[in-house]
Structure formats: C-alpha cells, structure tokens
Write a protein that holds these residues in place. Sequence first.
Motif, PDB file in Angstrom:
ATOM      1  N   UNK A  77       0.893 -39.655  13.970  1.00  0.00           N
ATOM      2  CA  UNK A  77      -0.208 -38.974  14.643  1.00  0.00           C
ATOM      3  C   UNK A  77      -0.248 -39.148  16.142  1.00  0.00           C
ATOM      4  N   UNK A  78       0.329 -40.214  16.668  1.00  0.00           N
ATOM      5  CA  UNK A  78       0.312 -40.438  18.111  1.00  0.00           C
ATOM      6  C   UNK A  78       1.542 -41.243  18.508  1.00  0.00           C
ATOM      7  N   UNK A  79       1.830 -41.257  19.798  1.00  0.00           N
ATOM      8  CA  UNK A  79       2.983 -42.026  20.262  1.00  0.00           C
ATOM      9  C   UNK A  79       2.748 -43.526  20.089  1.00  0.00           C
ATOM     10  N   UNK A  80       1.509 -43.980  20.244  1.00  0.00           N
ATOM     11  CA  UNK A  80       1.212 -45.409  20.068  1.00  0.00           C
ATOM     12  C   UNK A  80       1.413 -45.836  18.622  1.00  0.00           C
ATOM     13  N   UNK A  81       0.996 -44.997  17.686  1.00  0.00           N
ATOM     14  CA  UNK A  81       1.183 -45.321  16.271  1.00  0.00           C
ATOM     15  C   UNK A  81       2.666 -45.364  15.921  1.00  0.00           C
ATOM     16  N   UNK A  82       3.447 -44.465  16.492  1.00  0.00           N
ATOM     17  CA  UNK A  82       4.891 -44.459  16.248  1.00  0.00           C
ATOM     18  C   UNK A  82       5.530 -45.709  16.837  1.00  0.00           C
ATOM     19  N   UNK A  83       5.082 -46.134  18.012  1.00  0.00           N
ATOM     20  CA  UNK A  83       5.607 -47.364  18.622  1.00  0.00           C
ATOM     21  C   UNK A  83       5.276 -48.590  17.773  1.00  0.00           C
ATOM     22  N   UNK A  84       4.073 -48.637  17.215  1.00  0.00           N
ATOM     23  CA  UNK A  84       3.711 -49.760  16.341  1.00  0.00           C
ATOM     24  C   UNK A  84       4.597 -49.776  15.102  1.00  0.00           C
TER      25      UNK A  84
END
Length: 70
Positions: A33-40
């Motif tokens: 859903x977001x770049x931050x979620x993908x990074x996590x």
Amino acid sequence: MTATLTQQPIYTLACDAPDCGATFEAKHDFDQGSDRATRRAARRAGWDVPPPRGKGSRSPYDFCPEHKRR
C-alpha cells in the motif's frame, strides 16, 4: 453495483550495489500500500534498508541480503 480493484500501487526496491539486479516486491496486499510498508517488509526479509526516521534514515541506499552492509 460491484467495485473491483483494477490497479494497485506496487512498490519495488532495487539493490543499489554496482552490477546487482536484485529487486524486492512485497507479497501481501498490506505491504504494497505504501513505500514505507514495502520497506518494512523488505527489512523483515533481510534487506539492508534505512529506517523511515531516526538514526540512519538519511542513507539513500538499499542493499539486498547478498550485499548487506549492516
């Protein structure tokens, strides 16, 4: 009337090591859903990804598990 999802934002991380073509794409909808979620999700998978904020967050580099530096 039925609503369907036709396109979902999908974020992909690429390894910043020279001559490395490794990429990471989150598998679960929640992590796409977001770049931050993908990074996590990438961090959980063993990638060397800077945190979203705090110490080390200004590092512009992402590394795959093979080229991990930390």
